[in-house]
Design a protein around this motif. Structure first.
Motif, PDB file in Angstrom:
ATOM      1  N   SER A 105      45.176  25.662  35.545  1.00  0.00           N
ATOM      2  CA  SER A 105      43.952  26.014  35.566  1.00  0.00           C
ATOM      3  C   SER A 105      43.937  27.490  35.156  1.00  0.00           C
ATOM      4  CB  SER A 105      43.158  25.834  36.944  1.00  0.00           C
ATOM      5  OG  SER A 105      43.759  27.129  37.785  1.00  0.00           O
ATOM      6  N   SER A 106      44.338  27.574  33.917  1.00  0.00           N
ATOM      7  CA  SER A 106      44.249  28.951  33.397  1.00  0.00           C
ATOM      8  C   SER A 106      42.970  29.920  33.554  1.00  0.00           C
ATOM      9  CB  SER A 106      44.549  29.030  31.670  1.00  0.00           C
ATOM     10  OG  SER A 106      43.560  28.321  31.476  1.00  0.00           O
ATOM     11  N   LEU A 107      41.841  29.254  33.617  1.00  0.00           N
ATOM     12  CA  LEU A 107      40.700  29.960  33.878  1.00  0.00           C
ATOM     13  C   LEU A 107      40.350  30.553  35.194  1.00  0.00           C
ATOM     14  CD1 LEU A 107      37.961  30.886  32.420  1.00  0.00           C
ATOM     15  CD2 LEU A 107      36.890  29.054  33.879  1.00  0.00           C
ATOM     16  N   GLN A 108      40.903  29.469  36.134  1.00  0.00           N
ATOM     17  CA  GLN A 108      40.655  29.953  37.646  1.00  0.00           C
ATOM     18  C   GLN A 108      41.807  31.183  37.774  1.00  0.00           C
ATOM     19  OE1 GLN A 108      38.644  28.915  39.424  1.00  0.00           O
ATOM     20  NE2 GLN A 108      39.332  30.012  41.394  1.00  0.00           N
ATOM     21  N   LYS A 109      42.950  31.200  37.230  1.00  0.00           N
ATOM     22  CA  LYS A 109      43.918  32.050  37.596  1.00  0.00           C
ATOM     23  C   LYS A 109      43.057  33.387  36.833  1.00  0.00           C
ATOM     24  CE  LYS A 109      48.417  30.307  38.219  1.00  0.00           C
ATOM     25  NZ  LYS A 109      49.588  29.621  38.025  1.00  0.00           N
ATOM     26  N   GLN A 110      42.839  33.217  35.500  1.00  0.00           N
ATOM     27  CA  GLN A 110      42.126  34.422  35.018  1.00  0.00           C
ATOM     28  C   GLN A 110      41.179  35.152  35.944  1.00  0.00           C
ATOM     29  OE1 GLN A 110      40.713  33.400  31.104  1.00  0.00           O
ATOM     30  NE2 GLN A 110      42.538  32.731  30.576  1.00  0.00           N
ATOM     31  N   VAL A 111      40.128  34.120  36.166  1.00  0.00           N
ATOM     32  CA  VAL A 111      39.365  34.705  37.219  1.00  0.00           C
ATOM     33  C   VAL A 111      39.866  35.387  38.385  1.00  0.00           C
ATOM     34  CG1 VAL A 111      37.451  33.915  38.713  1.00  0.00           C
ATOM     35  CG2 VAL A 111      37.623  33.069  36.425  1.00  0.00           C
ATOM     36  N   GLU A 112      41.049  34.819  38.949  1.00  0.00           N
ATOM     37  CA  GLU A 112      41.456  35.434  40.226  1.00  0.00           C
ATOM     38  C   GLU A 112      42.019  36.396  40.034  1.00  0.00           C
ATOM     39  OE1 GLU A 112      40.801  31.744  43.416  1.00  0.00           O
ATOM     40  OE2 GLU A 112      42.940  32.101  42.859  1.00  0.00           O
ATOM     41  N   ALA A 113      42.908  36.670  38.883  1.00  0.00           N
ATOM     42  CA  ALA A 113      43.502  37.924  38.460  1.00  0.00           C
ATOM     43  C   ALA A 113      42.369  39.345  38.622  1.00  0.00           C
ATOM     44  CB  ALA A 113      44.076  37.769  37.359  1.00  0.00           C
ATOM     45  N   LYS A 114      41.405  38.780  38.117  1.00  0.00           N
ATOM     46  CA  LYS A 114      40.393  40.055  38.303  1.00  0.00           C
ATOM     47  C   LYS A 114      40.001  40.169  39.735  1.00  0.00           C
ATOM     48  CE  LYS A 114      38.679  39.307  33.788  1.00  0.00           C
ATOM     49  NZ  LYS A 114      37.647  38.495  33.114  1.00  0.00           N
ATOM     50  N   ASP A 115      40.692  40.978  40.597  1.00  0.00           N
ATOM     51  CA  ASP A 115      40.639  40.713  41.896  1.00  0.00           C
ATOM     52  C   ASP A 115      39.489  40.752  42.495  1.00  0.00           C
ATOM     53  OD1 ASP A 115      42.217  40.586  44.358  1.00  0.00           O
ATOM     54  OD2 ASP A 115      41.693  42.700  44.944  1.00  0.00           O
ATOM     55  N   SER A 116      38.446  41.492  42.118  1.00  0.00           N
ATOM     56  CA  SER A 116      37.165  41.456  42.894  1.00  0.00           C
ATOM     57  C   SER A 116      36.152  40.399  42.690  1.00  0.00           C
ATOM     58  CB  SER A 116      36.311  42.797  42.626  1.00  0.00           C
ATOM     59  OG  SER A 116      36.385  42.951  41.221  1.00  0.00           O
ATOM     60  N   ILE A 117      36.578  39.547  41.668  1.00  0.00           N
ATOM     61  CA  ILE A 117      35.776  38.375  41.353  1.00  0.00           C
ATOM     62  C   ILE A 117      36.328  37.216  42.175  1.00  0.00           C
ATOM     63  CG2 ILE A 117      35.699  36.823  39.306  1.00  0.00           C
ATOM     64  CD1 ILE A 117      35.397  38.915  37.448  1.00  0.00           C
ATOM     65  N   GLY A 118      37.825  37.262  42.573  1.00  0.00           N
ATOM     66  CA  GLY A 118      38.536  36.497  43.272  1.00  0.00           C
ATOM     67  C   GLY A 118      37.825  36.459  44.641  1.00  0.00           C
ATOM     68  N   TRP A 119      37.551  37.762  45.124  1.00  0.00           N
ATOM     69  CA  TRP A 119      37.080  37.836  46.209  1.00  0.00           C
ATOM     70  C   TRP A 119      35.684  37.191  46.491  1.00  0.00           C
ATOM     71  CZ3 TRP A 119      38.483  39.191  50.841  1.00  0.00           C
ATOM     72  CH2 TRP A 119      39.517  40.091  50.875  1.00  0.00           C
ATOM     73  N   VAL A 120      34.798  37.141  45.399  1.00  0.00           N
ATOM     74  CA  VAL A 120      33.586  36.509  45.382  1.00  0.00           C
ATOM     75  C   VAL A 120      33.869  34.940  45.605  1.00  0.00           C
ATOM     76  CG1 VAL A 120      31.404  35.996  44.330  1.00  0.00           C
ATOM     77  CG2 VAL A 120      32.650  38.141  43.942  1.00  0.00           C
ATOM     78  N   SER A 121      34.801  34.546  44.829  1.00  0.00           N
ATOM     79  CA  SER A 121      34.843  32.923  45.194  1.00  0.00           C
ATOM     80  C   SER A 121      35.407  32.598  46.693  1.00  0.00           C
ATOM     81  CB  SER A 121      35.987  32.536  44.347  1.00  0.00           C
ATOM     82  OG  SER A 121      37.348  32.165  44.672  1.00  0.00           O
ATOM     83  N   LYS A 122      36.112  33.571  47.185  1.00  0.00           N
ATOM     84  CA  LYS A 122      36.646  33.232  48.464  1.00  0.00           C
ATOM     85  C   LYS A 122      35.414  33.394  49.685  1.00  0.00           C
ATOM     86  CE  LYS A 122      41.649  34.331  48.734  1.00  0.00           C
ATOM     87  NZ  LYS A 122      41.946  35.137  47.413  1.00  0.00           N
ATOM     88  N   ILE A 123      34.651  34.447  49.183  1.00  0.00           N
ATOM     89  CA  ILE A 123      33.443  34.598  50.044  1.00  0.00           C
ATOM     90  C   ILE A 123      32.618  33.380  50.095  1.00  0.00           C
ATOM     91  CG2 ILE A 123      31.314  35.822  50.335  1.00  0.00           C
ATOM     92  CD1 ILE A 123      32.709  38.316  49.478  1.00  0.00           C
ATOM     93  N   MET A 124      32.450  32.692  48.930  1.00  0.00           N
ATOM     94  CA  MET A 124      31.487  31.859  48.777  1.00  0.00           C
ATOM     95  C   MET A 124      32.249  30.552  49.438  1.00  0.00           C
ATOM     96  SD  MET A 124      29.598  31.480  45.221  1.00  0.00           S
ATOM     97  CE  MET A 124      28.822  29.980  45.401  1.00  0.00           C
ATOM     98  N   GLU A 125      33.465  30.420  49.401  1.00  0.00           N
ATOM     99  CA  GLU A 125      34.154  29.361  50.313  1.00  0.00           C
ATOM    100  C   GLU A 125      33.584  29.315  51.576  1.00  0.00           C
ATOM    101  OE1 GLU A 125      38.469  28.591  49.902  1.00  0.00           O
ATOM    102  OE2 GLU A 125      38.307  29.010  47.792  1.00  0.00           O
TER     103      GLU A 125
END
Lengths: 169, 163
Positions: free
Chosen positions: A91-111
């Motif tokens: 899932s290269s995209l997911q990794k790219q997304v989470e690499a940008k740290d603060s964007i990863g935060w949003v996905s964690k918050i949404m979980e």
């Protein structure tokens, strides 16, 4: 209905189905299975597909119900441990997304959001449906959706502000 | 001026009153690089929303057409044929008497019967001869028994000799 017709009908929204499934089920594999299941169900009933007013909205409702069932079922609970350890190799995209740290935060918050709010944020902010469509998909009235949405946005905003200003204030 | 507008939009956004168009405006604003510092924390949220939309479902879905049903029925047909094969030969198998056959067949039957009885007679004669063999066999085993006495006798004499 021929296979080609069906594919061209399903094409525009299969990614939306997948993303909603992934928002709810978290694991990519589970989401892929769910999407496949939904599409196969549609294909099996392809004779009746002409009767549906809005196939896309219908499939989104199906996806929502299917995913909630999956989450409730015993099987999904047993699999939870595996999924939290799960590292995704492609899932290269997911990794790219989470690499940008603060964007990863949003996905964690949404979980952490309740399922209902998760679905609404997904449908509104990511898939950009209008309120009437969401209301139809979820079988709720628009005011309730607005209330849920503003609550969800508030939670995301507050948690983001907290992490953003962590250590400063 | 722009900032003022954006702040209003965000307020509306937070109470979920924005239209899709206004939300698109917000997304476009936060995608740009000149975001006001006090709105910085919204940036990741909107970026996340537009990033998430790019994810795609790449797996193929096996859409089976209904050809498989034929294969299921093939096995059923095979079983039916097999069962017919078992039952058909048994249909004509009612018991028949000698009178049902043609005279030629009857003659043949009698002839074979005669030859078979001849063979069995001869066999019986042969068996009588075998009886004689049986008796000799019996006598032989009796002789063997007696011979074993001799070996026992030999053993005792050996013991006596040792003493």
């Amino acid at each position: 209905m021929k296979q080609a017709d069906f594919v061209s009908l399903v094409m525009p929204f299969k990614d939306k189905v997948f993303r909603l499934a992934k928002r709810l089920l978290v694991s990519r594999e589970e989401a892929e299975d769910a999407t496949q299941e939904i599409l196969l169900k549609l294909w099996k009933n392809s004779k009746k597909i002409g009767d549906y007013k809005n196939v896309e909205a219908f499939s989104m409702t199906m996806t929502k119900n299917f995913c909630l069932d999956r989450l409730k079922s015993k099987q999904a609970q047993n699999l939870k441990i595996v999924h939290s350890n799960y590292t995704d190799s492609n899932s290269s995209l997911q990794k790219q997304v989470e690499a940008k740290d603060s964007i990863g935060w949003v996905s964690k918050i949404m979980e952490d959001l309740p399922e209902q709010q998760k679905i609404i944020v997904q449908l509104r902010d990511i898939e950009e449906y209008d309120y009437a469509e969401i209301a139809k998909m979820l079988d709720m009235n628009e005011t309730a959706i607005r209330v849920n949405l503003s609550r969800a946005r508030k939670t995301i905003r507050e948690k983001l502000t907290n992490t953003h200003q962590y250590g400063i204030k | 001026m722009v900032l003022n507008n954006i702040e209003k939009l965000i307020e509306k956004y937070n109470s979920a009153e924005t239209t899709l168009q206004e939300e698109a405006e917000l997304k476009a604003y936060f995608k740009s690089n000149n975001v006001a510092p006090h709105l910085e924390h919204y940036k990741s949220m909107f970026l996340f929303f537009s990033e998430s939309k790019k994810e795609q479902y790449t797996k193929d879905v096996p859409l089976n057409t209904k050809k498989t049903k034929l294969y299921q029925w093939i096995s059923v047909a095979a079983v039916a044929v097999l069962m017919l094969g078992f039952f058909i030969p048994n249909w004509n198998n009612e018991p028949k008497t000698l009178a049902d056959y043609t005279p030629e067949e009857q003659e043949l039957y009698l002839e074979t019967k005669q030859t078979l009885s001849l063979i069995s007679k001869n066999l019986n004669k042969g068996l009588l001869g075998m009886n004689a063999l049986d008796m000799t066999g019996e006598n032989l085993s009796m002789g063997l028994e007696k011979a074993s006495y001799i070996t026992v006798f030999g053993d005792t004499t050996n013991k006596l000799l040792k003493n």
